[in-house]
Every structure is written in structure tokens, then in C-alpha cells.
Design a protein around this motif. Structure first.
Motif, PDB file in Angstrom:
ATOM      1  N   PHE A 235       0.792  -1.205   0.240  1.00  0.00           N
ATOM      2  CA  PHE A 235       0.045   0.146   0.114  1.00  0.00           C
ATOM      3  C   PHE A 235       0.967   1.358  -0.167  1.00  0.00           C
ATOM      4  N   GLU A 236       0.399   2.305  -0.665  1.00  0.00           N
ATOM      5  CA  GLU A 236       1.293   3.403  -0.858  1.00  0.00           C
ATOM      6  C   GLU A 236       1.387   4.283   0.384  1.00  0.00           C
ATOM      7  N   ASN A 237       0.756   3.807   1.575  1.00  0.00           N
ATOM      8  CA  ASN A 237       0.897   4.882   2.942  1.00  0.00           C
ATOM      9  C   ASN A 237       1.870   4.015   3.832  1.00  0.00           C
ATOM     10  N   ILE A 238       2.437   2.829   3.503  1.00  0.00           N
ATOM     11  CA  ILE A 238       3.289   2.287   4.487  1.00  0.00           C
ATOM     12  C   ILE A 238       4.381   3.289   4.960  1.00  0.00           C
ATOM     13  N   THR A 239       4.873   2.951   6.050  1.00  0.00           N
ATOM     14  CA  THR A 239       5.777   3.905   6.847  1.00  0.00           C
ATOM     15  C   THR A 239       7.116   3.796   6.132  1.00  0.00           C
TER      16      THR A 239
ATOM     17  N   PHE B  50      15.470  -7.318 -12.358  1.00  0.00           N
ATOM     18  CA  PHE B  50      14.484  -6.211 -11.957  1.00  0.00           C
ATOM     19  C   PHE B  50      13.616  -6.458 -10.837  1.00  0.00           C
ATOM     20  N   LEU B  51      13.400  -5.400 -10.085  1.00  0.00           N
ATOM     21  CA  LEU B  51      12.562  -5.401  -8.913  1.00  0.00           C
ATOM     22  C   LEU B  51      11.312  -4.445  -9.115  1.00  0.00           C
ATOM     23  N   ILE B  52       9.912  -5.193  -9.160  1.00  0.00           N
ATOM     24  CA  ILE B  52       8.901  -4.222  -9.438  1.00  0.00           C
ATOM     25  C   ILE B  52       8.013  -4.047  -8.457  1.00  0.00           C
ATOM     26  N   LEU B  53       7.838  -2.953  -7.931  1.00  0.00           N
ATOM     27  CA  LEU B  53       6.871  -2.539  -6.884  1.00  0.00           C
ATOM     28  C   LEU B  53       5.656  -2.124  -7.316  1.00  0.00           C
ATOM     29  N   HIS B  54       4.685  -2.723  -7.016  1.00  0.00           N
ATOM     30  CA  HIS B  54       3.383  -2.318  -7.362  1.00  0.00           C
ATOM     31  C   HIS B  54       2.720  -1.698  -6.095  1.00  0.00           C
ATOM     32  N   LEU B  55       2.235  -0.442  -6.313  1.00  0.00           N
ATOM     33  CA  LEU B  55       1.463   0.419  -5.241  1.00  0.00           C
ATOM     34  C   LEU B  55       0.193   0.449  -5.327  1.00  0.00           C
ATOM     35  N   ARG B  56      -0.498  -0.048  -4.122  1.00  0.00           N
ATOM     36  CA  ARG B  56      -1.872  -0.185  -3.915  1.00  0.00           C
ATOM     37  C   ARG B  56      -2.417   0.930  -3.372  1.00  0.00           C
ATOM     38  N   ASP B  57      -3.509   1.458  -3.809  1.00  0.00           N
ATOM     39  CA  ASP B  57      -4.089   2.588  -3.453  1.00  0.00           C
ATOM     40  C   ASP B  57      -4.738   2.817  -2.211  1.00  0.00           C
ATOM     41  N   VAL B  58      -4.650   3.885  -1.789  1.00  0.00           N
ATOM     42  CA  VAL B  58      -5.328   4.264  -0.398  1.00  0.00           C
ATOM     43  C   VAL B  58      -6.021   5.636  -0.721  1.00  0.00           C
ATOM     44  N   ASN B  59      -6.976   5.994   0.062  1.00  0.00           N
ATOM     45  CA  ASN B  59      -7.730   7.074  -0.273  1.00  0.00           C
ATOM     46  C   ASN B  59      -7.012   8.297   0.495  1.00  0.00           C
TER      47      ASN B  59
ATOM     48  N   PRO C  11       8.539   8.450   1.761  1.00  0.00           N
ATOM     49  CA  PRO C  11       7.000   7.910   1.498  1.00  0.00           C
ATOM     50  C   PRO C  11       6.701   7.905  -0.135  1.00  0.00           C
ATOM     51  N   LEU C  12       5.857   6.729  -0.280  1.00  0.00           N
ATOM     52  CA  LEU C  12       5.633   6.280  -1.590  1.00  0.00           C
ATOM     53  C   LEU C  12       4.140   7.076  -1.996  1.00  0.00           C
ATOM     54  N   ASP C  13       3.908   7.164  -3.405  1.00  0.00           N
ATOM     55  CA  ASP C  13       2.689   7.829  -3.928  1.00  0.00           C
ATOM     56  C   ASP C  13       2.055   7.180  -5.098  1.00  0.00           C
ATOM     57  N   ARG C  14       1.101   6.411  -4.928  1.00  0.00           N
ATOM     58  CA  ARG C  14       0.757   5.854  -6.231  1.00  0.00           C
ATOM     59  C   ARG C  14       0.350   6.777  -7.232  1.00  0.00           C
TER      60      ARG C  14
END
Length: 746
Positions: A549-553, A625-634, A597-600
Motif C-alpha cells: 500500500f502506498e501509505n506504508i511507513t 528487476f525489482l517491480i513494486l506495485h503500489l496499491r492505492d489508499v484514499n 514516502p511512496l505515492d501511487r
């Protein structure tokens, strides 16, 4: 008021009785008199000179009144005049538009071109056509049924032309819904104000099946003797007067097909299935501008076989070897033939029979051939070289229409009673590096055989019998010298297998006589020693993927990459291409953490490279390759999405409304239903009101007519109703301005 003279007046229609002007008397005049187009509506008071209207004027009845006014003395003689008085009636918007039919009917074809009109509606307005009062604007008010969010039809606001929308062109299907009812609205004032008159009418639309469809697969018999070109199919566009054309899917020297301007498809020449058995091409329809009218149709043609090819012997001369001791009934070989006609049909079914045998000693029919397979057998007895060392056979191969004769030689060879014997029982060892190229010869071996030379009894076949479970090595034989060449067949790996202890055997393709067996003389030993080569580290996976999730610390562990060095050296990890500086990696463990911080909404699929290198030799490295799929949060509040100015025409008359839209950068699952409300201040709530239209739009309207001509700031609260819900206060600029007849105040 003023003295009598020529005068023009402009008077708005309606409005009831009124005074227009007072002419003053000049002695010796004592009264006034009018004549002309009074129509019982316009007159002058003789003594006071007041020109008046005694009832409402109507522009639609009469636009101009022409009068003559005179001054008279006491005897009724004309003192002054006559003077021309012209009254021009000004139109007001007092007539609603009217459709020329009470109901419209139209037909549209499935897959019709979007934006191409298939029918028109037409309305008229009795008001002055030179004013906005009679300028009409068409729109679709309702759409029954409406199975999708977007309408399947659209209307030209100026012409009333109805056409499929882009979605309608794709989704209209008479099998699913063959009838639609549109409620079409027409407004005067060019639809620019809510004070405009409106009329509506039902439009019934019947959906018919598309005429533009690909024909079923076309079958054409090869080598046709008909006069060409030959009509093989036909296509028809949904639109008239189109231009048909063909283009290839395959690049052929010449496509043997054409199309006429009425859509007839022709084959232009006889086809040969053995040359090409299928054709695929496209038919297109274009308008006179060269634009595609319909989607291209794929045409598939299969060329059907006829029996036009004779059997062909696979070899000009088939040679078969038979040992003297071969028992009667044995299968001694096969005669092979082919037929170019279609496989698995009677046209290519082959049958075999022996036509002749030379010499016919000691018997006439020493051989028998299986008619459907071509397998050749001995009939009842063994052959002897004393009778004849060779036999010459004529084998007839036939299909239903043709036959071919194949030549066969049967060589009677010595019995295989000698085994191959290696010149060395042990070839000792050879040392090779693990990165030696595949195909490299690492050893030459030799065995001899005492049987008849150049026969299957003396030809030697070498094989690795033991010590090579993965077929890492292969041995090829020189048929003239019987020399064997041991080659690398698969890549070596020191870490997996540093030593191979090989046992190689030598055999013949012809079976040994029952009394003779292969023994240790037909075996030899050989050892392969593999030396180590420093290789780069190896990752355990070809690519590393994970979702977070994009909001992980920050400093959260997202994954661990693993690699090892084939030689056992320690490895170190690093990252490359981390342009957003979102990640860091533990150089010793391969654990990947968030660094910021991540941002989808900036990047949903974040791809970087992990580099692993040897601790003691940094030049030896590998990448993955390392592929990071960011899941959305509101995490994004809603915003207004307005690509047009918001305005109301001055003066505001009440009842107007405008549509406003909200959007959100988060995934759609977080904003299916926005909530719109006004800020909680007295001034805003007294002047404006807001009402929901759908999940993403709302109507904003003034609550009264007492607005000045200026720009107002309207604070609006937007809520996305997400989890958690996010709220945003935005200021909407709303202009109150004078509108022209042709465009808004902007």
C-alpha cells in the motif's frame, strides 16, 4: 413632444395600449388627422396631437405600420403635411419552438459510423429569425432505455442531426435491444438561458442488423477451369455510395482477388493449393474523402484440393540391407513416398505393390510389401549371397488417379558375427574449463569391426553408457572411418559436477547373430575433469515482484532478494535506477526497505534494478528487476474538475442552474459518490443552493434575482465518502455577466 415632421418609432410587441408621441399645433392649425395603415390599432387624438396605440402590437402579425399625419385649420384645410410616420414593431421572445412532426421515426444500422447522421429532427420558431428568439438548440433530454452510463445516440445542437455516439457505434445490437425512444428537446435563445422556451418530441429509433459483415470462410477448388474473374462472395456497407477496396494481410507478389464498386469479391485467376492453401485479406469501405466508413472485414479463403499430383518417391533409389541369416517374414525396410495433395484425404492416400523382381532366383516372389505402409518383408526364407548379392525391385506407388514406380535395391550382406573392438580400453582423462563452448570436440576414439565393410554389420555407433545422466556429452561417428568424436552437448558446471567417469560402448545398427554378444572389448573408459571458472553471482528468481500500500511507513521491509555466488564468495547488493529515492537495500542481506514516502499517483508500477556483486571481485556482477506495485489508499481530497467557465446571464431571472463536476486522483473505487455542499456561512447560503445530480456532478443555482454584474466567490465543500472520507473546501468563481446572442459573456 414636438412639431409635426417625418418620424420613425420602434415599439416592442405586446405591452398593451400606450402613448408614442405628442405633436404640437402651430397656428393656424387647430387639429391633426391620420391616414394609412392604422388597422384600428394606431391613431392620433385630433386636438392634443397624441399618437397612441390602443391595443398590443404583434410582430408575428405585422412588423411595420406606415401612417401619414396632417395638420388642419378650423375649416378642415391642410395646413401642414402630410408627414410620414413609420412604426417598427420589435420582436420579443413570445413563441415557443415547434417541431414539424408530432413523433419521429428513424432506422440505424448496427456498427454505423459514430457521428454519421441517420435522421434529422426539425423545429421552427415564429419569432424574428434575425434575433436570438428564433435561434434554436437541440439536445437529447431522455434516452430510453439507457443501459450504459454514456448515451448511445447524439444530436447536433444546431442542425438536429441524430447519429450514433462512439459508444453507440460499438454497443448497438438488435439482438440485445432493437428499439430506443429518445426525448429530444429544442430551446430558443440558442439554449443559452433558462428563460428560453422549450419543446420536446419523441424519436423512435429502430436498430437493424449491420449489413457490413464478413462472409463465412470461402472455399475455392484449385485449378478451376472457369473463365476468370469468378464471383466468390459479396459485402455491403451500412452507408450508400462508398468505395470498396482490398488490402493484404500477407505480402504476396500479387493478390489473386479483387472487389467491384458494388461490393462483389472476385478471384482473378485459378489457384494452386500446393502453392498456397489459404489466403487472408481485408475488405474496407471508404467515403469520397478516403476516410474509413466501417471497420475492415477479414476475408478467409481456403483452397480445396483436387487430385492433381502423382506420388513421388522419397529417394531416387532406396537401398535396403539384409543379413544372410534374416528369417522369413522379417521386416527388412520401408519404401517411402509422398503426395503433395492434401494430407489425410483420399487424394494423398498411397498404396504400394511390387511390380517386378530381378533376378527371380531362387524364387520369383522373395519379397512382400505391405500395401498401405510400404514396409518390405521377406516372404518365407532367408536370402543367400550365393544366390544373388543384390535384388532389384520395381515398386508401384499409386493414389486414386496417378501411379509412380520407385526403384529399390536389396543388398544381401554378411551376417553380423563380429563385435566392435576399441583400440584402447581406457582413454584416461581430459581437463576442460566449465565455460567450454557447446559443440567442442574433447576426444577422438576409435574401434574396429571385422564384418563386411560399408554395411550395417560393420558401421559403429558410439554411446555413453554410464556416467552421464544428463546427456552432457554426445558422440558422432565418421561413417567412412568409424572414428568417434566426443563433443560437449550441454553446458558444464564445476559446482554441480566437477568430474565425469564415462563408460562408452560401441555397437552396430545390424543385430548380432544369436551366438555372439557384445563384451568388454566393446567398452572403453574416459574421465572428464572440469575446472572452475569465476562466474558472477546468480539470483534465485528472474524478476522480483511485490505489492504494498502506498501509505506504508518509511523503513518498512517490502521484500528480500536473494542471490549466491557459484564459487561460494560472499555477495553485496545495491540498487540502480531508484530515481524517486523511494527504496534502500541492505547490502549484506538483500532486504529492501522504504526510504521515503511512496505515492501511487506519481507512479503505480515502480521498477528498479538490483545489482549483486562478489565481495572480493566487484567486476563480477548480475542484475535483476525489482517491480513494486503500489496499491492505492484514499489519500487525495476531491477537487473541482471544470474545463469551462461558470456563469449566469445578467440579469438573473431565477430558475437557472449550471453543472459542476468533481474528480479525485485516487482509484475510482474511492470516489463513486461525491457529496457537494455549500460552506456554512450566511452570505453563501442566502445567495446560492446546490443539489446532487449524480455521483460526480451537482447543480449550482442562484436563489434569487438580485445579483449584480460581477464575479462571485462561492465556497463549496467536497467529500469523497472514501475510507477514510476526505473533505476539501474549494472556491468556485461564478460570473454574472451580459450574454450575447452568439456566445456566453466569455
Amino acid at each position: 413632444s414636438g412639431p409635426l415632421k417625418d418620424m420613425d418609432f420602434s415599439v416592442q410587441e405586446g405591452g398593451g395600449p400606450r402613448f408614442l408621441h405628442q405633436f404640437t399645433l402651430e397656428p393656424p392649425a387647430v387639429s391633426f388627422r391620420t391616414s394609412g395603415e392604422k388597422d384600428g390599432i394606431i391613431d392620433i387624438e385630433p386636438s392634443s396631437g397624441i399618437l397612441y396605440i390602443n391595443e398590443s402590437l404583434d410582430w408575428e402579425t405585422k412588423q411595420v405600420y406606415k401612417l401619414q399625419v396632417e395638420c388642419l385649420d378650423g375649416s378642415g384645410n391642410i395646413v401642414k403635411g402630410p408627414h410620414a410616420v413609420t412604426i417598427y414593431v420589435e420582436d420579443i421572445n413570445d413563441n415557443p419552438p415547434e417541431f414539424d412532426q408530432t413523433r419521429y421515426f428513424g432506422v440505424v444500422r448496427q456498427n454505423s459510423r459514430p457521428g454519421k447522421p441517420f435522421m434529422y429532427v426539425h423545429a421552427t420558431d415564429r419569432d424574428d429569425p434575425k434575433t436570438p428568439h428564433a435561434q434554436l438548440s437541440y439536445s437529447i433530454l431522455h434516452h430510453f432505455p439507457n443501459p450504459y452510463e454514456e448515451m448511445l445516440f447524439q444530436i447536433d445542437s444546431a442542425t438536429g442531426a441524430i447519429s450514433p455516439s462512439r459508444k453507440g457505434s460499438y454497443y448497438l445490437d438488435p439482438q440485445k435491444q432493437d428499439t430506443f425512444t429518445l426525448v429530444v428537446s429544442v430551446k430558443d435563445m440558442a439554449g443559452m438561458t433558462t428563460n428560453a422556451f422549450t419543446s420536446s418530441v419523441d424519436v423512435i429509433i429502430i436498430v437493424r442488423e449491420s449489413l457490413w459483415k464478413a462472409p463465412a470462410t470461402i472455399y475455392i477448388q484449385e485449378n478451376s477451369t472457369q473463365v476468370h474473374p469468378v464471383n466468390i462472395s459479396r459485402v455491403q456497407s451500412n452507408e450508400p455510395d462508398v468505395i470498396y477496396d482490398i488490402f493484404e494481410k500477407e505480402k504476396l507478389p500479387r493478390l489473386p482477388f479483387s472487389i467491384s464498386q458494388n461490393g462483389d469479391i472476385y478471384v482473378t485467376q485459378p489457384l494452386d493449393r500446393e502453392e498456397k492453401d489459404t489466403y487472408t485479406f481485408f475488405v474496407v469501405s471508404k467515403d469520397k474523402k478516403g476516410e474509413l466508413v466501417d471497420k475492415p472485414l477479414q476475408i478467409h479463403v481456403i483452397v480445396e484440393d483436387i487430385n492433381d499430383n502423382p506420388p513421388v518417391c522419397q529417394q531416387a533409389l532406396t537401398i535396403i540391407e539384409v543379413q544372410e541369416n534374416e528369417i522369413g517374414g522379417s521386416n527388412i525396410g520401408t519404401v517411402f513416398a509422398t503426395d503433395m495433395d492434401k494430407e489425410d484425404t483420399l487424394n494423398s492416400r498411397l498404396r504400394f505393390r511390387i511390380q517386378s523382381q530381378e533376378p527371380e532366383v531362387p524364387l520369383k516372389n522373395l519379397f512382400y510389401i505391405q500395401q498401405d505402409t510400404g514396409n518390405l518383408h521377406l516372404t518365407g526364407r532367408s536370402l543367400s549371397k550365393r544366390d544373388s548379392p543384390k535384388y532389384f525391385l520395381k515398386v508401384v506407388v499409386s493414389d486414386p488417379s496417378f501411379q509412380t514406380v520407385c526403384d529399390v535395391e536389396v543388398h544381401v550382406i554378411d551376417i553380423n558375427d563380429q563385435i566392435p573392438i576399441f583400440e584402447k580400453s581406457d582413454y584416461h582423462s581430459v581437463t576442460v574449463a566449465e565455460n567450454i563452448p557447446i559443440g567442442t570436440v574433447i576426444l577422438e576414439i576409435q574401434a574396429t569391426d571385422g564384418d563386411e565393410p560399408a554395411t550395417g554389420s560393420s558401421l559403429i555407433i558410439y554411446q555413453v553408457k554410464e556416467g552421464d545422466p544428463n546427456n552432457t556429452f554426445i558422440i558422432e561417428t565418421d561413417s567412412e572411418t568409424n572414428q568417434g568424436f566426443v563433443k560437449i552437448n550441454k553446458a558444464l558446471d564445476f559446482e554441480t559436477m566437477p568430474v565425469y567417469n564415462l563408460v562408452i560402448n560401441a555397437t552396430n545398427p545390424e543385430p548380432l547373430v544369436p551366438s555372439v554378444q557384445y563384451n568388454s572389448s566393446s567398452l572403453t573408459l574416459f574421465k572428464v575433469l572440469v575446472t572452475n571458472v569465476d562466474e558472477p553471482p546468480v539470483f534465485l528468481k528472474p524478476v522480483y515482484k511485490t505489492e504494498v500500500f502506498e501509505n506504508i511507513t518509511v523503513n518498512t521491509l517490502v521484500m528480500t532478494v536473494e542471490a549466491y555466488d557459484p564459487e561460494g564468495d560472499s555477495v553485496r547488493y545495491s540498487l540502480e535506477g531508484d530515481v524517486r529515492k523511494w527504496l534502500r537495500i541492505d547490502s549484506a542481506t538483500g532486504q529492501v526497505y522504504t526510504a521515503s514516502p511512496l505515492d501511487r499517483e506519481q507512479e503505480e508500477m515502480y521498477s528498479i534494478e538490483v545489482v549483486v556483486s562478489e565481495l572480493n571481485n566487484a567486476a563480477q556482477k548480475s542484475r535483476v528487476f525489482l517491480i513494486l506495485h503500489l496499491r492505492d489508499v484514499n489519500d487525495n481530497p476531491p477537487q473541482l474538475a471544470m474545463d469551462y467557465p461558470v456563469f449566469f446571464c445578467y440579469p438573473v431571472s431565477g430558475g437557472e442552474e449550471t453543472l459542476i463536476q468533481a474528480t479525485d486522483a485516487d482509484e475510482q473505487r474511492f470516489f463513486p459518490k461525491f457529496t457537494f455542499s455549500l460552506a456554512n456561512d450566511m452570505n453563501t447560503r442566502n445567495n446560492w443552493e446546490i443539489s446532487k445530480f449524480n455521483g460526480t456532478h451537482a447543480h449550482l443555482s442562484p436563489k434569487h434575482a438580485n445579483f449584480e454584474e460581477k464575479v462571485y466567490n462561492v465556497p463549496i465543500i467536497l467529500n469523497d465518502n472514501g475510507k477514510p472520507p476526505l473533505e476539501n473546501k474549494v472556491d468556485l468563481k461564478v460570473s454574472i455577466c451580459k450574454c450575447s446572442s452568439e456566445k456566453s459573456c466569455f
